[in-house]
Design a protein around this motif. Structure first.
Motif, PDB file in Angstrom:
ATOM      1  N   PRO A  33      -0.639   3.631   5.581  1.00  0.00           N
ATOM      2  CA  PRO A  33      -0.707   2.170   5.605  1.00  0.00           C
ATOM      3  C   PRO A  33      -0.119   1.539   6.863  1.00  0.00           C
ATOM      4  CG  PRO A  33       0.900   2.912   3.993  1.00  0.00           C
ATOM      5  CD  PRO A  33       0.183   4.126   4.487  1.00  0.00           C
ATOM      6  N   ASP A  40      -3.051   4.451   0.109  1.00  0.00           N
ATOM      7  CA  ASP A  40      -3.523   4.603   1.481  1.00  0.00           C
ATOM      8  C   ASP A  40      -2.718   5.727   2.127  1.00  0.00           C
ATOM      9  OD1 ASP A  40      -3.440   4.088   4.492  1.00  0.00           O
ATOM     10  OD2 ASP A  40      -4.907   2.601   3.866  1.00  0.00           O
ATOM     11  N   ALA A  44       0.827  -1.211   0.000  1.00  0.00           N
ATOM     12  CA  ALA A  44       0.000   0.000   0.000  1.00  0.00           C
ATOM     13  C   ALA A  44       0.862   1.262   0.000  1.00  0.00           C
ATOM     14  CB  ALA A  44      -0.937  -0.012   1.209  1.00  0.00           C
TER      15      ALA A  44
END
Length: 189
Positions: free
Chosen positions: A170, A167, A161
């Motif tokens: 993450p 994100d 991620a």
């Protein structure tokens, strides 16, 4: 002590392979980027695959040493260290030049399980799992192996991620999930 030409080649090649990938990096690129001649390269490594394997071994050693040292530097209980894994990941993700995990990349580029690059990548993850299992055991986890595997999966997902950038945090999300798992596996003292 001055590093040998072989060590210098491995170290410099790591930076190029990490940035550009293994298959996309040719020997001419390595010569240009490392400043080490093809003759010298082939003196130390018969093939590009031999160089890749040396790079992966070096990365395994340096990354694991850094990661485990960062954990040991913290005056925390084993239970707390299991969560601190994700704080250390955050440090790594915030480094300039972070481009994900070299071992995830290697296993994607060399998908044959008998290829040495794939095998070395698997060994790296196995060694990290072993360290997490040891922490889980020291923390008194009921199912230390299961907890270690779960934390490793969260760690690996956070790396992907972070590398992909989808994100905003993450390591924080993975840490929150790990806290739930740790609470389920390790009774509070």
């Amino acid at each position: 002590m001055r590093p040998s030409k072989r060590d210098e080649l491995v170290r410099k090649s790591l930076a190029v392979f990490y940035r550009d990938g293994f298959h996309a990096t040719g020997m001419d690129t390595l010569v240009a980027e490392t400043g080490i001649s093809k003759t010298t390269m082939f003196k130390h490594f018969r093939t590009k695959d031999d160089l890749i394997l040396a790079v992966l071994r070096y990365r395994d050693e340096t990354f694991r040493n850094w990661f485990l040292r960062r954990l040991d530097e913290r005056d925390l209980s084993p239970r707390q260290k299991l969560l601190a894994v994700f704080d250390i990941l955050k440090e790594w993700f915030e480094e300039t030049g972070f481009k994900g995990c070299m071992f995830i990349k290697a296993s994607a580029e060399f998908q044959d399980p008998v290829h040495p690059a794939y095998a070395q990548s698997t060994e790296h993850k196995r060694l990290l799992l072993s360290a997490l299992r040891s922490l889980a055991e020291k923390a008194g986890a009921r199912e230390a192996d299961l907890l270690a595997r779960q934390i490793l999966l969260l760690k690996e997902g956070a790396i992907v991620a972070a590398q992909m950038g989808f994100d905003p945090d993450p390591s924080g999300a993975a840490k929150n999930a790990a806290a739930v798992l740790i609470d389920a596996h390790i009774p509070e003292n």
